[in-house]
Design an enzyme around this catalytic site. Sequence first.
Site, PDB file in Angstrom:
ATOM      1  N   SER A   1     -18.117  60.748  33.930  1.00 14.07           N
ATOM      2  CA  SER A   1     -18.361  59.346  34.314  1.00 14.07           C
ATOM      3  C   SER A   1     -18.193  58.393  33.138  1.00 14.07           C
ATOM      4  CB  SER A   1     -19.771  59.196  34.899  1.00 14.07           C
ATOM      5  OG  SER A   1     -20.732  59.542  33.913  1.00 14.07           O
TER       6      SER A   1
ATOM      7  N   ILE B   1     -14.206  56.803  28.223  1.00 15.70           N
ATOM      8  CA  ILE B   1     -13.015  57.510  27.739  1.00 15.70           C
ATOM      9  C   ILE B   1     -12.673  58.657  28.689  1.00 15.70           C
ATOM     10  CG2 ILE B   1     -12.063  58.923  25.860  1.00 15.70           C
ATOM     11  CD1 ILE B   1     -13.799  57.294  23.906  1.00 15.70           C
TER      12      ILE B   1
ATOM     13  N   ALA C   1     -17.848  64.132  26.293  1.00 11.58           N
ATOM     14  CA  ALA C   1     -19.261  63.736  26.426  1.00 11.58           C
ATOM     15  C   ALA C   1     -19.970  63.837  25.084  1.00 11.58           C
ATOM     16  CB  ALA C   1     -19.956  64.656  27.426  1.00 11.58           C
ATOM     17  N   SER C   2     -20.841  62.858  24.824  1.00  8.45           N
ATOM     18  CA  SER C   2     -21.713  62.984  23.655  1.00  8.45           C
ATOM     19  C   SER C   2     -22.949  62.142  23.911  1.00  8.45           C
ATOM     20  CB  SER C   2     -21.014  62.526  22.377  1.00  8.45           C
ATOM     21  OG  SER C   2     -20.944  61.129  22.330  1.00  8.45           O
TER      22      SER C   2
ATOM     23  N   LYS D   1     -22.435  62.032  14.403  1.00  7.33           N
ATOM     24  CA  LYS D   1     -21.033  62.297  14.757  1.00  7.33           C
ATOM     25  C   LYS D   1     -20.367  63.167  13.691  1.00  7.33           C
ATOM     26  CE  LYS D   1     -19.240  60.692  18.029  1.00  7.33           C
ATOM     27  NZ  LYS D   1     -19.247  61.189  19.441  1.00  7.33           N
TER      28      LYS D   1
ATOM     29  N   SER E   1     -19.175  49.769  23.120  1.00  2.00           N
ATOM     30  CA  SER E   1     -18.222  48.878  22.438  1.00  2.00           C
ATOM     31  C   SER E   1     -17.735  47.756  23.354  1.00  2.00           C
ATOM     32  CB  SER E   1     -17.031  49.673  21.905  1.00  2.00           C
ATOM     33  OG  SER E   1     -16.450  50.457  22.916  1.00  2.00           O
TER      34      SER E   1
END
Length: 347
Positions: free
Chosen positions: A17, A20, A90-91, A165, A205
């Site tokens: 969902s 990106i 996903a993150s 990250k 963003s």
Amino acid sequence: MNMNSKNEKLVLVTGGSGFIAVHCILQLLSAGYKVRTTLRSLSRQDDVRSMLKEGGIDAGDRLTFTEADLSSDTHWPEAMNGCTYVLHVASPTPKLNYKHEDEMIIPAREGVLRVLRAAREAGVKRVVLTSAIGAVVYGHPNQTEPFDEATWTDTANAPAYQKSKTLAEKAAWEFIEKQGNGLELAAINPATVVGPVLGPDYSHSIYLIKNLLTGKMPGCPKINSGFVDVRDVADLHLRAMEHPSANGERFIATAGESIWLVAVARILRENLGAAASKVKVRELPSILLRIAALTDPMVRSMIPLLGRVMNVSSAKAISMLGWSPRSTEQAVLAAAQSLIRLQLLHP
């Protein structure tokens, strides 16, 4: 590769969902792949299908869903079963009110390792990991020369989200080296991702563009970033997935040279007419932000970025993979125009 061989290949996209991820699914389906995607809750299936429709694809039975969460081992073996490739998009989203940085670092690192272990066990050929320039540009002395893929963020001097990250991507490369058993890995490190939204689910963003358009931002903090269109980020994921020489490589995704936020405001004002009437084309004094940061966690997260040039280069993706991104201006305007068209500017 002919279309028929692609039709036989199944690609897993994690976190279907997400902004990106949906664009990755769109392009995979357009290229003839079958796609399975993970969601934390299967109640989001219709949302994903409607975003794909907005992007021009009726996925039908070429897209299937499975429930899986990065914080748990369950369901990952079934999710990977039969997949040739995995796009691990996903993150965990940035937390603003965290008590300790480990609240972001541990879930990010554990999630990546969970996916890689399951991919290895399932005999997946290659994983493409969505990392970020947050794993490249932080903690170094200020420089105007663009950073490239050889550089890693210095985690001793990085904000918590960027540190998470960096440590997650490093853990991925270490896993591949020591325990990968032939599993291939490529990483994509995008700058600030903008471009067309397909529904109300979009990344943090995009809020930057939204807040400029609605006048919520009284002006522009002195923040510098590269920008890149989400369609080009998805395209780079597919290239890194398919191209033999992409194995073992990182690829920075940016449309061009980094720009200051006030230049983004200017792009909106100069191109969108009345729709951009609330955009403030002025730079905010950094002292005001430092004061606001005392009470606002969102502003506090910007302080380490003030006045720093965050220029990165995509020369490697362009030369090695034939990647050809849209311009920064096109990417910014596509984000704004989609927010306006889908009437997403008002709560």
